[in-house]
Design a protein around this motif. Structure first.
Motif, short mmCIF file in Angstrom:
data_model
loop_
_atom_site.label_atom_id
_atom_site.label_comp_id
_atom_site.label_asym_id
_atom_site.label_seq_id
_atom_site.Cartn_x
_atom_site.Cartn_y
_atom_site.Cartn_z
N THR A 140 58.12 -37.90 37.80
CA THR A 140 56.86 -38.53 37.43
C THR A 140 55.80 -38.29 38.50
N LEU A 141 56.19 -38.42 39.75
CA LEU A 141 55.25 -38.22 40.85
C LEU A 141 54.75 -36.78 40.90
N LEU A 142 55.65 -35.82 40.76
CA LEU A 142 55.23 -34.41 40.80
C LEU A 142 54.34 -34.05 39.62
N CYS A 143 54.65 -34.59 38.43
CA CYS A 143 53.77 -34.35 37.28
C CYS A 143 52.40 -34.99 37.49
N PHE A 144 52.39 -36.20 38.03
CA PHE A 144 51.13 -36.89 38.34
C PHE A 144 50.28 -36.05 39.29
N LEU A 145 50.88 -35.58 40.37
CA LEU A 145 50.14 -34.76 41.34
C LEU A 145 49.75 -33.41 40.74
N GLY A 146 50.61 -32.86 39.89
CA GLY A 146 50.30 -31.59 39.24
C GLY A 146 49.11 -31.69 38.31
N THR A 165 39.84 -26.57 31.48
CA THR A 165 39.68 -27.71 32.39
C THR A 165 39.66 -29.02 31.62
N LEU A 166 38.99 -29.03 30.48
CA LEU A 166 38.93 -30.24 29.66
C LEU A 166 40.32 -30.62 29.14
N LEU A 167 41.11 -29.64 28.74
CA LEU A 167 42.48 -29.92 28.31
C LEU A 167 43.32 -30.49 29.46
N LEU A 168 43.16 -29.92 30.64
CA LEU A 168 43.90 -30.42 31.81
C LEU A 168 43.43 -31.82 32.21
N LEU A 169 42.13 -32.07 32.12
CA LEU A 169 41.61 -33.42 32.41
C LEU A 169 42.14 -34.44 31.40
N SER A 170 42.20 -34.04 30.14
CA SER A 170 42.72 -34.94 29.11
C SER A 170 44.20 -35.24 29.34
N ALA A 171 44.97 -34.22 29.68
CA ALA A 171 46.39 -34.42 29.96
C ALA A 171 46.56 -35.32 31.18
N ASP A 172 45.73 -35.12 32.20
CA ASP A 172 45.78 -35.96 33.39
C ASP A 172 45.46 -37.41 33.04
N PHE A 173 44.40 -37.62 32.26
CA PHE A 173 44.00 -38.97 31.87
C PHE A 173 45.13 -39.66 31.10
N TYR A 174 45.70 -38.98 30.12
CA TYR A 174 46.77 -39.55 29.31
C TYR A 174 48.00 -39.85 30.16
N TYR A 175 48.41 -38.88 30.97
CA TYR A 175 49.63 -39.04 31.76
C TYR A 175 49.48 -40.16 32.78
N ASN A 212 49.20 -43.69 30.73
CA ASN A 212 50.34 -44.13 29.93
C ASN A 212 51.71 -43.97 30.59
N ILE A 213 51.83 -43.09 31.56
CA ILE A 213 53.15 -42.83 32.13
C ILE A 213 53.19 -43.10 33.63
N ALA A 214 52.37 -42.39 34.40
CA ALA A 214 52.46 -42.48 35.86
C ALA A 214 52.11 -43.87 36.37
N GLY A 215 51.08 -44.49 35.84
CA GLY A 215 50.71 -45.83 36.30
C GLY A 215 51.81 -46.85 36.07
N ARG A 216 52.45 -46.75 34.93
CA ARG A 216 53.53 -47.69 34.60
C ARG A 216 54.78 -47.44 35.43
N ARG A 256 49.47 -51.05 33.76
CA ARG A 256 49.03 -50.46 32.49
C ARG A 256 47.70 -51.08 32.09
N TRP A 257 46.93 -50.34 31.32
CA TRP A 257 45.70 -50.88 30.76
C TRP A 257 45.44 -50.19 29.43
N TRP A 258 44.72 -50.88 28.57
CA TRP A 258 44.32 -50.30 27.29
C TRP A 258 43.15 -51.09 26.75
N ASN A 259 42.57 -50.55 25.70
CA ASN A 259 41.40 -51.15 25.07
C ASN A 259 41.78 -51.55 23.65
#
Length: 191
Positions: A22-28, A54-64, A67-71, A77-80
């Motif tokens: 999880t940490l390596l994916c987060f940093l990646g 870049t937009l795809l990578l930013l979106s993947a970073d935001f989602y990961y 939903n995953i790394a923060g938890r 966790r947070w959501w709207n």
């Protein structure tokens, strides 16, 4: 003969993480969008290709991160939620109880450093895009990156009810400046 020192918990060593994948994916994800933007601006020169990747990578970073790394790394966790009858938006922030879940010092340190450093780097790239007027079109991509990274930063700082973020920010950035920015200006987004 002296033996080499063993790494201590809290050091910036990914091997000490409770969740190394999880940490390596987060940093990646955090670094891949920045690297794609930098290499794209310097070498590729095709705005559309670099923008989309870049937009795809930013979106993947935001989602990961959201939903995953923060938890997994810090138990946040947070959501709207939107009330369908009134259309009002309500932000929900959740934090795990530190008595029931052990979060390693290494995971916390990597998480909060990655969370706060990334928007700072994007701000630097925004200033650079403004200063070099020939690259002003790239400012639109940097603005999207800033919106996504600052949203995650503010949201995770708000859901940290046990003070990990505020303690780290106070030590790293000198106290009242960070609390004024996150509490006053950016905090209005999450009322």
């Amino acid at each position: 003969m002296d033996q080499p020192l063993q790494p201590q918990q809290g050091e910036l060593n990914w091997r000490l993480s409770a969740h190394p994948i999880t940490l390596l994916c987060f940093l990646g994800f955090r670094s891949s969008a920045l690297l794609m933007y930098l290499f794209g601006v310097l070498f590729i020169k095709n705005f559309v290709l670099v923008f989309i990747l870049t937009l795809l990578l930013l979106s993947a970073d935001f989602y990961y991160l959201k939903n995953i790394a923060g938890r997994r790394l810090v138990g946040l966790r947070w959501w709207n939620e939107v009330n369908t009858s009134t259309g009002d938006s309500h932000w929900v922030f959740e934090s795990s109880d530190p008595t029931t879940r052990t979060i390693t010092a290494t995971d916390k340190r990597f998480f909060w450093l990655g969370l706060y450093i990334t928007p700072a780097l994007w701000i630097g790239l925004a200033v650079l895009a403004i200063v070099t007027l020939s690259k002003i079109i790239w400012l639109s991509l940097v603005a999207i990156a800033l919106i996504l990274t600052i949203t995650n930063t503010v949201a995770f700082s708000r859901c940290d009810r046990f003070g990990q973020a505020s303690t780290f920010a106070n030590r790293a950035f000198g106290g009242s400046i960070v609390s004024n920015i996150t509490g006053g200006l950016l905090g209005r987004l999450f009322k």
